[in-house]
Design an enzyme around this catalytic site. Structure first.
Site, short mmCIF file in Angstrom:
data_model
loop_
_atom_site.label_atom_id
_atom_site.label_comp_id
_atom_site.label_asym_id
_atom_site.label_seq_id
_atom_site.Cartn_x
_atom_site.Cartn_y
_atom_site.Cartn_z
N LYS A 34 0.83 -1.20 0.00
CA LYS A 34 0.00 0.00 0.00
C LYS A 34 0.87 1.25 0.00
O LYS A 34 0.69 2.15 -0.83
CB LYS A 34 -0.94 0.00 1.21
CG LYS A 34 -1.86 1.23 1.24
CD LYS A 34 -2.77 1.21 2.45
CE LYS A 34 -2.02 1.61 3.71
NZ LYS A 34 -2.92 1.79 4.88
N ASP A 55 -6.36 0.86 0.54
CA ASP A 55 -6.54 1.16 1.96
C ASP A 55 -7.93 0.68 2.36
O ASP A 55 -8.63 0.00 1.59
CB ASP A 55 -6.33 2.64 2.24
CG ASP A 55 -7.44 3.53 1.69
OD1 ASP A 55 -8.31 3.02 0.94
OD2 ASP A 55 -7.45 4.73 2.00
#
Length: 239
Positions: free
Chosen positions: A133, A151
């Site tokens: 991420k 996310d």
């Protein structure tokens, strides 16, 4: 209103078309969508993204000037006194663990990459405290290398939109990446994250004030009355 919830399971072709339509409408809805973390260079973006875990972008942005005013480079931050770093990032929570991550991350950049942030996913994820991420945030926003940032908002919306049933972030990333041209991945991430922060909340989504409601299988999870839904809309991300 007829919505995607009224339709049978879509074919692969119709799923792709619907997904891309949703993204186009979100792009029109949020023309200013971007990374909401402030940064001046790849190193700053890498650090503030690591710091953003379990806190808000607004809080990270507030400590950024002091942090980089004192420690503007990986070499400077790697040599920073631990107590000083903890004091600066204390307001963000989990400051001891985050200080440890910054010290190790900065040292690794100095030792392995001559103090430069590498522009490759395979290299970024080897750095302390950096997962896919964070790596995709840095690649997409500092290096213009397309990446999907999964996310909590992105994952929630991808499932609500019926694009995937996966819950593992890596599997979500690959599943959604297959629906969109690679060039669109970074902005797609911004569109979904902005929508998740402003309308499609985890609890009580503003369904009646949603610009993509007609294509959403999850329409009705939140209030569908336009007046009630409008009260849930935020003009900016989570404070």
């Amino acid at each position: 209103m007829t919505t995607a919830a009224d339709d049978p399971a879509p074919s692969r072709t119709s799923l792709v078309r619907r997904a891309r339509k949703i993204d186009r409408v979100l792009a029109e809805t949020y023309p200013d969508a971007r990374c909401e973390l402030d940064f001046d260079d790849p190193f700053q973006l890498l650090v503030v993204t690591v710091l953003s875990a379990q806190t808000t972008d607004k809080r990270v942005n507030a400590v950024r000037p002091v942090l980089f005013g004192a420690y503007p480079t990986p070499a400077a931050m790697a040599a920073a006194p631990r107590d000083d770093l903890e004091r600066i990032i204390g307001p963000l929570g989990f400051f001891r663990a985050k200080t440890e991550s910054l010290l190790k991350l900065s040292a690794a950049l100095v030792e392995r990459y001559d103090g430069q942030v590498p522009p490759r996913l395979d290299d970024l994820v080897t750095l302390p405290g950096v997962g896919r991420k964070t790596a995709n945030v840095v690649l997409g926003n500092a290096f213009d290398v397309p990446g999907i940032t999964v996310d909590t908002h992105f994952g929630r919306l991808a499932r609500r939109f019926g694009w995937t049933e996966e819950t593992d972030p890596v599997k979500v990333e690959h599943a959604i990446g297959a629906l969109f041209p690679r060039r669109d991945w970074t902005m797609l991430s911004h569109h979904l994250i902005w929508h998740g922060r402003r309308r499609c909340h985890a609890r009580n989504p503003a369904c009646g004030a949603c610009p993509v409601a007609r294509w959403c299988p999850a329409y009705g999870e939140g209030p569908t009355d336009p007046v009630a839904a409008a009260k849930l809309v935020r003009t900016e991300g989570r404070a």
